[in-house]
Design a protein around this motif. Structure first.
Motif, PDB file in Angstrom:
ATOM      1  N   ASP A   8       0.829  -1.211   0.000  1.00 50.85           N
ATOM      2  CA  ASP A   8       0.000   0.000   0.000  1.00 50.85           C
ATOM      3  C   ASP A   8       0.863   1.261   0.000  1.00 50.85           C
ATOM      4  O   ASP A   8       0.520   2.262  -0.637  1.00 50.85           O
ATOM      5  N   ALA A   9       1.987   1.211   0.700  1.00 49.53           N
ATOM      6  CA  ALA A   9       2.878   2.370   0.748  1.00 49.53           C
ATOM      7  C   ALA A   9       3.541   2.607  -0.607  1.00 49.53           C
ATOM      8  O   ALA A   9       3.685   3.747  -1.056  1.00 49.53           O
ATOM      9  N   ALA A  12       0.991   4.099  -3.083  1.00 50.81           N
ATOM     10  CA  ALA A  12       0.314   5.329  -2.674  1.00 50.81           C
ATOM     11  C   ALA A  12       0.589   6.485  -3.630  1.00 50.81           C
ATOM     12  O   ALA A  12      -0.147   7.470  -3.649  1.00 50.81           O
TER      13      ALA A  12
END
Length: 209
Positions: A8-9, A12
């Motif tokens: 997810d990071a 992003a």
């Protein structure tokens, strides 16, 4: 050993990411597959992923094509990008190096493609770069796009070429740029009749701005 970065990071930033780069960052194929199966990331093309939010990025198909092929957006797609056409072509027009990619098939991306093969030197004349979804996307410039539409009028139509030339003049752009590019790629003689007419009509076309 440090733990692998969180998917997810990484996603992003809403950029396109190649599976090879994700693996180099420490993500396993299984982790990538699980994230895709869960809908956290989208496999946009073979070996290319993007976040669900990034999927809405304008021009993402052009970025994915450039990431895979490293060529130049051209003809109808470049005309639409530069506002030289009202048409949104159903296929992405994309030029690749004839010597390096002569037998290449269009990549498996969500939007259909139409590849054209140019000599390497023609991929450098009148070309600009725009970043989309973290990818450097190369486009033929407005002047080069007009030249190419006239060159390919047998495939794309006389009306498409004429409209692009008229819109170019109407924008106030310099016709000399078209002359220079036509000469640089060796088609000046073939384009001269069209450009002479454009020069004659330029004052009346410009008045319609």
């Amino acid at each position: 050993m440090s733990p692998p970065p969180a998917i997810d990071a990484i996603f992003a930033d809403n950029r396109l990411h190649r599976s090879a780069d994700l693996a180099a960052a420490g993500l396993s194929r299984m982790a990538i597959k699980r994230a895709a199966d869960a809908g956290r990331i989208i496999q946009y093309a073979r070996g290319v992923y993007v976040s669900a939010e990034g999927l809405a990025t304008t021009g993402i198909s052009l970025a994915a094509t450039s990431l895979l092929l490293q060529g130049v957006v051209c003809l109808g797609s470049a005309a639409q990008f530069h506002g030289l056409s009202d048409e949104d072509p159903p296929e992405i027009w994309y030029a690749v190096d004839r010597g390096r990619n002569g037998n290449m098939a269009a990549p498996s991306i969500r939007q259909p493609h139409r590849l054209v093969w140019w000599p390497a030197e023609l991929l450098e004349v009148g070309v600009n770069t725009v970043q989309i979804a973290g990818v450097d996307v190369r486009f033929t410039s407005p002047a080069r796009t007009v030249v190419d539409l006239i060159r390919y009028r047998g495939k794309l139509g006389e009306e498409t070429a004429a409209k692009a030339l008229a819109d170019y003049v109407r924008s106030g752009a310099d016709l000399n740029e078209i002359w220079d590019i036509a000469e640089a790629i060796g088609v000046k003689d073939a384009l001269t009749p069209f450009l002479r007419v454009a020069e004659e009509l330029a004052p009346s076309i410009a008045a319609l701005r």
